[in-house]
Each structure stands twice: as structure tokens, then as C-alpha cells.
Scaffold this motif. Structure first.
Motif, short mmCIF file in Angstrom:
data_model
loop_
_atom_site.label_atom_id
_atom_site.label_comp_id
_atom_site.label_asym_id
_atom_site.label_seq_id
_atom_site.Cartn_x
_atom_site.Cartn_y
_atom_site.Cartn_z
N ASP A 93 0.96 -1.29 0.04
CA ASP A 93 -0.01 -0.08 0.03
C ASP A 93 0.74 1.31 0.00
N GLU B 173 2.22 1.74 -3.53
CA GLU B 173 1.17 2.05 -4.44
C GLU B 173 0.84 3.76 -4.29
N ASP C 144 0.98 7.19 -6.70
CA ASP C 144 -0.18 7.78 -6.89
C ASP C 144 -0.23 8.94 -7.89
N LEU D 114 1.86 -4.87 -6.68
CA LEU D 114 0.83 -3.82 -6.95
C LEU D 114 -0.53 -4.29 -7.77
#
Length: 299
Positions: free
Chosen positions: A38, A41, A45, A161
């Protein structure tokens, strides 16, 4: 009686030990993915936001305006009527055969990947050129990146991912970045030492020599690296479609699995048209830039 093979005497790892090692490594990577997936990721973004924005910009802008911008950029870079006319015809044919949206998706992906490869690759190439130790460390990494089968890149990225644009973007960049790193390093190292000595004699600092002498003189070699990076990124498009990257690669993949010859051929030709456009434009721009540098040098 058959002669005993020497391979039978070759020491081999026990099957149980090999399985245990594989399970340990797989488990460690899964734990790493759950723990930091997370966070990683979230780090990507902003890049995903930009990629989605750029893709939507190309898709929602009227086709004639996008075509005009592309043709204008081609003309400014090459100043060649033949190349400009050829790319205009190719883009009109892409639209006529219903491949415009997929072409825009692929164009957005390749453009973002190329810019990221340039932003990362040129500084790494400069570091390699300025340090033999850095070159000795980075060169084996580049060797692995260039010889590893492209499909293998997808495994750890997808495990980390999932599927989508960002994993595809990362896989394409990893696959395509080695040429720009290598040729940036090579171009800077090939700059004549006498020229550098003359710059030093005029009081130029290390940074001034880099940006004022080495990079301009190395630009043709660097542009060759960027050209190769673009070609490798386009080659990765079809493979990246396996993990959900939309564009010209997905119809090609669909044509392979369902034996649609015409679908695969047309989309393959669209990829070729993009490759020729990037290749010819980058080469023409590099030649024109070098002529300007040569003229400035003589002046």
C-alpha cells in the motif's frame, strides 16, 4: 550397457532443500508485499494521476486537434514535409480503421514512460560517467535488466501492485531504461579530453564542464539512447497488456488467443506507425540540434 553420464556424478541440490528455499523466498516476498504494498502504491499515486489525466486529455480532445498538434510537433522537430505528410496519412488511417482510442492510450503510456526513463536514466548515466566505481556497480545491473526475459518483470510487479496502469508503467520503464543509461555514460566518456582541458584552462568548474561541454557534445549519443528506449518501450506494450494496460497491445493479445489475423495485423501496423514516428522525429531533431551546435562552435 549404456555409458554412465558425468552429469549423474555432478553434485545437485536435494529436491526438498530446493523446494524449501523457494517457499521461504516466496513467503518473504508475499510478506513484503502485504507490509509495504500500500505504501509503494501510494508513492506512485501522483504518477498514476498524471498518466490518467494525460490519457483522458488525448481521448477527450477532438481528433482533429490532437492530429494538428502531433503534425505540428513533427514539423517543428524535423522540418521535413515528407515525414510530416507520411505521419499525417498514418494517423488518418489509424482513425479510419477504428484504432484511434487505443493508439491514444498507447501514445500516453509511451510518452510518460519515455519521460520517466529520461529523467531517471540520464542522471544515472552521468553518475556512471563521472565514477568508475559507480560504473562497475551499475553495469552488471543493466546487464541483468537487458537479458532478463520481459515476462519475468511482470511477476514481482504484479505481486506487489496488482494489475493496472502503474505495474505496466514500472515494467515498461525497467525494460526500456538501460539504453539511455548506457549511451549517456558512453557519450560523456567519449568527449575529447583536450576539449575538457581547454574548458578547465578557461576556468570552467566541474558542473560548467558537464552542462556546457560534455552533455552538448554527447547529445547525439544520448539521443540514440533515447531512441532505443522508445523502441523498447513500444516492444513492451504488447506484453504489458497482459496485466491490464489498455492500448494497442490488448487487441494484439486478443488476436493471438482467438486467431484474429486482421485485428492483430492492423493493430501491429499501428504500433509500427508510432515506432516510425518516434524514431524519425527523434533522429531528425537530434541531427538539427547537432547542426546548430556545430554552427555555434564554428562561430
Amino acid at each position: 550397457m549404456a555409458e554412465k553420464s558425468w552429469l549423474q556424478d555432478f553434485p545437485q541440490m536435494e529436491r526438498g532443500d530446493l523446494i524449501a528455499i523457494r517457499k521461504t523466498l516466496d513467503g518473504a516476498y508475499r510478506d513484503f508485499s502485504r507490509e509495504f504494498g500500500d505504501t509503494i502504491e501510494a508513492f506512485f499515486d501522483p504518477l498514476l494521476t498524471f498518466l490518467v489525466w494525460f490519457e483522458q486529455l488525448l481521448l477527450q480532445t477532438p481528433w482533429w486537434l490532437v492530429l494538428a498538434v502531433i503534425v505540428g510537433l513533427v514539423w517543428l522537430a524535423s522540418r521535413s514535409w515528407k515525414l510530416t505528410a507520411g505521419i499525417t496519412v498514418a494517423m488518418l488511417a489509424i482513425g479510419y480503421f477504428g484504432m484511434w482510442d487505443n493508439t491514444m492510450r498507447t501514445l500516453s503510456m509511451i510518452t510518460v514512460c519515455t519521460f520517466m526513463a529520461i529523467l531517471l536514466g540520464i542522471p544515472i548515466g552521468i553518475i556512471m560517467a563521472r565514477s568508475n566505481r559507480a560504473q562497475s556497480v551499475i553495469t552488471p545491473v543493466l546487464d541483468v535488466m537487458q537479458t532478463m526475459p520481459a515476462f519475468v518483470y511482470l511477476i514481482p510487479v504484479v505481486m506487489l501492485l496488482g494489475i493496472g496502469k502503474v505495474p505496466g508503467l514500472i515494467a515498461v520503464i525497467i525494460y526500456a531504461i538501460p539504453p539511455v543509461i548506457r549511451l549517456t555514460n558512453l557519450g560523456i566518456r567519449l568527449v575529447d579530453k583536450e576539449v575538457l582541458e581547454a574548458a578547465t584552462a578557461y576556468g570552467a568548474s566541474s558542473t560548467q564542464r558537464l552542462f556546457g561541454v560534455q552533455l552538448p557534445l554527447a547529445m547525439p549519443t544520448i539521443m540514440a539512447g533515447i531512441n532505443q528506449t522508445i523502441m523498447m518501450a513500444l516492444a513492451m506494450v504488447v506484453i504489458a497488456s497482459m496485466i491490464g494496460v489498455k492500448g494497442l497491445g490488448q487487441p494484439v493479445l486478443k488476436s493471438i488467443t482467438n486467431q484474429y489475423f486482421t485485428l492483430g495485423l492492423l493493430n501491429g501496423l499501428a504500433i509500427v506507425a508510432l515506432a516510425i514516428m518516434f524514431d524519425r522525429v527523434s533522429q531528425a531533431w537530434a541531427k538539427r540540434s547537432q547542426k546548430h551546435l556545430g554552427g555555434a562552435g564554428h562561430a
